[in-house]
Design a protein around this motif. Structure first.
Motif, PDB file in Angstrom:
ATOM      1  N   ASP A  66     -29.849 -73.838 -96.788  1.00 48.17           N
ATOM      2  CA  ASP A  66     -29.826 -72.930 -95.644  1.00 48.17           C
ATOM      3  C   ASP A  66     -30.994 -73.282 -94.736  1.00 48.17           C
ATOM      4  O   ASP A  66     -32.154 -72.957 -95.028  1.00 48.17           O
ATOM      5  CB  ASP A  66     -29.928 -71.474 -96.108  1.00 48.17           C
ATOM      6  CG  ASP A  66     -29.529 -70.491 -95.019  1.00 48.17           C
ATOM      7  OD1 ASP A  66     -29.680 -70.841 -93.833  1.00 48.17           O
ATOM      8  OD2 ASP A  66     -29.075 -69.381 -95.351  1.00 48.17           O
ATOM      9  N   ASP A  68     -31.927 -72.138 -91.951  1.00 44.41           N
ATOM     10  CA  ASP A  68     -32.587 -71.019 -91.269  1.00 44.41           C
ATOM     11  C   ASP A  68     -33.237 -70.027 -92.241  1.00 44.41           C
ATOM     12  O   ASP A  68     -33.549 -68.907 -91.864  1.00 44.41           O
ATOM     13  CB  ASP A  68     -31.571 -70.260 -90.398  1.00 44.41           C
ATOM     14  CG  ASP A  68     -31.082 -71.111 -89.241  1.00 44.41           C
ATOM     15  OD1 ASP A  68     -31.850 -71.976 -88.792  1.00 44.41           O
ATOM     16  OD2 ASP A  68     -29.942 -70.896 -88.799  1.00 44.41           O
ATOM     17  N   MET A  69     -33.423 -70.434 -93.488  1.00 43.21           N
ATOM     18  CA  MET A  69     -33.932 -69.511 -94.498  1.00 43.21           C
ATOM     19  C   MET A  69     -35.272 -68.897 -94.095  1.00 43.21           C
ATOM     20  O   MET A  69     -35.485 -67.691 -94.235  1.00 43.21           O
ATOM     21  CB  MET A  69     -34.081 -70.232 -95.837  1.00 43.21           C
ATOM     22  CG  MET A  69     -34.661 -69.371 -96.947  1.00 43.21           C
ATOM     23  SD  MET A  69     -33.528 -68.095 -97.522  1.00 43.21           S
ATOM     24  CE  MET A  69     -32.385 -69.083 -98.476  1.00 43.21           C
ATOM     25  N   ASP A  70     -36.195 -69.705 -93.593  1.00 46.15           N
ATOM     26  CA  ASP A  70     -37.527 -69.191 -93.235  1.00 46.15           C
ATOM     27  C   ASP A  70     -37.457 -68.142 -92.137  1.00 46.15           C
ATOM     28  O   ASP A  70     -38.291 -67.231 -92.083  1.00 46.15           O
ATOM     29  CB  ASP A  70     -38.433 -70.342 -92.778  1.00 46.15           C
ATOM     30  CG  ASP A  70     -38.771 -71.285 -93.919  1.00 46.15           C
ATOM     31  OD1 ASP A  70     -38.621 -70.875 -95.081  1.00 46.15           O
ATOM     32  OD2 ASP A  70     -39.166 -72.441 -93.641  1.00 46.15           O
ATOM     33  N   ARG A  71     -36.467 -68.251 -91.273  1.00 48.17           N
ATOM     34  CA  ARG A  71     -36.346 -67.319 -90.157  1.00 48.17           C
ATOM     35  C   ARG A  71     -35.526 -66.087 -90.522  1.00 48.17           C
ATOM     36  O   ARG A  71     -35.869 -64.968 -90.137  1.00 48.17           O
ATOM     37  CB  ARG A  71     -35.697 -68.035 -88.965  1.00 48.17           C
ATOM     38  CG  ARG A  71     -35.531 -67.153 -87.731  1.00 48.17           C
ATOM     39  CD  ARG A  71     -35.015 -67.983 -86.567  1.00 48.17           C
ATOM     40  NE  ARG A  71     -33.701 -68.512 -86.842  1.00 48.17           N
ATOM     41  CZ  ARG A  71     -32.555 -67.897 -86.519  1.00 48.17           C
ATOM     42  NH1 ARG A  71     -32.590 -66.716 -85.928  1.00 48.17           N
ATOM     43  NH2 ARG A  71     -31.396 -68.442 -86.801  1.00 48.17           N
ATOM     44  N   THR A  72     -34.460 -66.260 -91.286  1.00 46.46           N
ATOM     45  CA  THR A  72     -33.537 -65.158 -91.550  1.00 46.46           C
ATOM     46  C   THR A  72     -33.907 -64.328 -92.775  1.00 46.46           C
ATOM     47  O   THR A  72     -33.570 -63.150 -92.833  1.00 46.46           O
ATOM     48  CB  THR A  72     -32.102 -65.691 -91.728  1.00 46.46           C
ATOM     49  OG1 THR A  72     -32.089 -66.681 -92.773  1.00 46.46           O
ATOM     50  CG2 THR A  72     -31.593 -66.304 -90.440  1.00 46.46           C
ATOM     51  N   TYR A  73     -34.599 -64.929 -93.753  1.00 45.38           N
ATOM     52  CA  TYR A  73     -34.893 -64.153 -94.964  1.00 45.38           C
ATOM     53  C   TYR A  73     -35.794 -62.949 -94.687  1.00 45.38           C
ATOM     54  O   TYR A  73     -35.540 -61.868 -95.251  1.00 45.38           O
ATOM     55  CB  TYR A  73     -35.515 -65.036 -96.044  1.00 45.38           C
ATOM     56  CG  TYR A  73     -35.691 -64.283 -97.353  1.00 45.38           C
ATOM     57  CD1 TYR A  73     -34.594 -64.067 -98.183  1.00 45.38           C
ATOM     58  CD2 TYR A  73     -36.919 -63.765 -97.728  1.00 45.38           C
ATOM     59  CE1 TYR A  73     -34.724 -63.353 -99.368  1.00 45.38           C
ATOM     60  CE2 TYR A  73     -37.062 -63.049 -98.910  1.00 45.38           C
ATOM     61  CZ  TYR A  73     -35.965 -62.848 -99.727  1.00 45.38           C
ATOM     62  OH  TYR A  73     -36.103 -62.131-100.886  1.00 45.38           O
ATOM     63  N   PRO A  74     -36.830 -63.052 -93.865  1.00 41.83           N
ATOM     64  CA  PRO A  74     -37.611 -61.830 -93.561  1.00 41.83           C
ATOM     65  C   PRO A  74     -36.782 -60.736 -92.920  1.00 41.83           C
ATOM     66  O   PRO A  74     -36.994 -59.544 -93.198  1.00 41.83           O
ATOM     67  CB  PRO A  74     -38.701 -62.348 -92.601  1.00 41.83           C
ATOM     68  CG  PRO A  74     -38.844 -63.788 -92.953  1.00 41.83           C
ATOM     69  CD  PRO A  74     -37.462 -64.244 -93.287  1.00 41.83           C
ATOM     70  N   GLN A  77     -34.768 -59.244 -95.729  1.00 38.81           N
ATOM     71  CA  GLN A  77     -35.629 -58.443 -96.602  1.00 38.81           C
ATOM     72  C   GLN A  77     -35.926 -57.077 -95.981  1.00 38.81           C
ATOM     73  O   GLN A  77     -35.822 -56.046 -96.654  1.00 38.81           O
ATOM     74  CB  GLN A  77     -36.931 -59.200 -96.862  1.00 38.81           C
ATOM     75  CG  GLN A  77     -37.833 -58.560 -97.905  1.00 38.81           C
ATOM     76  CD  GLN A  77     -39.071 -59.394 -98.152  1.00 38.81           C
ATOM     77  OE1 GLN A  77     -39.653 -59.971 -97.230  1.00 38.81           O
ATOM     78  NE2 GLN A  77     -39.496 -59.475 -99.402  1.00 38.81           N
TER      79      GLN A  77
END
Length: 409
Positions: A66, A68-74, A77
């Motif tokens: 993924d 965009d994980m760094d952008r979408t995970y927050p 959360q």
């Protein structure tokens, strides 16, 4: 005199006992209807079907990578905290329904996310692939559902709409009825979202129409159909107490903190401004406009609790436990109206100018779809075969939770 005194003493004793039972303690368990296996059975069957469907259709995006994980995970959360903690504790204001508010919220969140991933994937992946292939633009049809953080975030938004509807029937709908409501509403929610966003082309960055308006009026339609004049209105168990209100305030604070667009009165009116701001959040309304919208929504929400909710209850037999019309419904309509006004003012070559009519059509489509599908769902939930609550069980944890009974003096 002696007889009258004895009668008064008995009446006062009964009153004290009833006050203790109704206001502070849980009533004896022997008054509840026998629990059927329907709730566990429906939950088990649905979970097995979900696992089969996930095995057949759901795959991790790009082999599990993924980008965009760094952008979408927050975002995911923060939204997840709002769904589980914010909504869960916001509903604990009922003094004898706290375990059900938090516990069922937790259970139904997991259930809804699974079903939402399947339904969203069907509308956005499978149906899109079939449509593209039918027009000759896709010769390698891949009927799979992509699972990534974006879809998880969308599933949380869908769950938010479901929990808004949950608030309208809190304490008066059985868990079985709520499970069936989720199964229907997730489908109708996704259908409305596709129509409003993809076909009408509305701008609703904060989801005030798609999430809040749909969830509120779907739930209110269900509540109206499920209404029974056997103790839903003016039920003493529906009240609050000091500790239940404090727990509810926890939910308010978490919602206010974790969703910056979220800007009984203080517990809901403080959140109504964010709902009213949601649709126009990406439009150039300027800080003054945001403050005015929040101020207006707070007034509208408070007036709703004071005047509109009692009016709807008396004249239309509409029991709205959490006041979702005041927190989500009317502020969401206000959000759409403000976006329409903004687009109309900027209808002179500005980027938002062409958006006025799509905003109007989106609001009408959302309200119409929510009320119509909510009414149909409510009719299904009223079927005698679907487990329902009796008057003794409204707003009461004791039917589905092990509650220690208080000893009488």
């Amino acid at each position: 005199m002696g007889t009258e005194a004895n009668e008064n003493s008995v009446l006062m004793g009964d009153h004290a006992k009833n006050k203790k039972d109704v206001d502070y303690g849980h009533p004896p368990k022997d008054g509840h209807n026998e629990n059927s296996l329907q709730f566990a059975g429906v939950l088990l069957v649905c979970q097995i079907i979900f696992m089969i469907l996930f095995g057949l259709f759901v795959r991790y995006n790009d082999g599990g990578v993924d980008a965009d994980m760094d952008r979408t995970y927050p975002w995911f959360q923060d939204t997840h905290v709002m769904i589980v903690v914010g909504f869960g504790f916001l509903m604990t204001f009922l003094k004898r329904y706290g375990w059900s508010s938090v516990g069922f919220n937790f259970l139904f969140t997991g259930f809804t996310i699974q079903w939402s991933l399947l339904c969203t994937g069907f509308f956005h992946d499978i149906l899109h692939t079939i449509t593209s292939d039918a027009h000759g633009s896709n010769h390698t049809a891949d009927l799979t559902i992509q699972l990534n953080m974006g879809r998880m975030l969308e599933a949380d938004f869908t769950t938010g709409a479901i929990l808004i509807s949950f608030g309208a029937v809190l304490g008066v709908a059985s868990p079985v009825q709520l499970l069936f409501m989720i199964l229907f509403e997730v489908v109708f929610y996704n259908l409305n979202a596709v129509v409003v966003v993809n076909h009408i082309g509305a701008s609703d960055i904060g989801g005030s129409m798609v999430i809040h308006a749909f969830g509120a009026y779907f739930g209110l339609a269900v509540a109206r159909v499920l209404y029974k004049s056997d103790g839903q209105m003016d039920n003493a168990a529906e009240g609050t107490e000091y500790h239940s209100d404090m727990f509810s305030m926890i939910g308010t604070v978490f919602l206010w903190m974790f969703w910056p667009s979220f800007n009984k009165h203080i517990q809901n009116a403080t959140l109504a401004g964010g709902v009213a701001m949601g649709t126009a959040a990406n439009m150039q309304v300027q800080p003054f406009g945001a403050l005015f919208i929040g101020f207006s929504a707070g007034l509208l929400s408070t007036a709703g609790y004071q005047y509109i909710k009692p009016f709807l209850a008396e004249k239309f037999s509409l029991h709205d436990t959490c006041g979702v019309n005041n927190l989500h419904g009317m502020p969401a309509i206000m959000a759409a109206i403000f976006s329409i006004i903004h687009c109309a003012i900027n209808d002179h070559g500005e980027p938002d100018g062409h958006q006025m009519m799509p905003q109007v059509f989106a609001l009408l489509a959302t309200l119409g779809t929510a009320i119509a599908t909510g009414t149909l769902t409510g009719c299904f939930l009223r079927l005698p075969a679907v487990e329902h609550l009796g008057a003794y069980e409204y707003f009461e944890d004791g039917k589905y939770w092990e509650i220690e009974e208080e000893e009488e003096d």
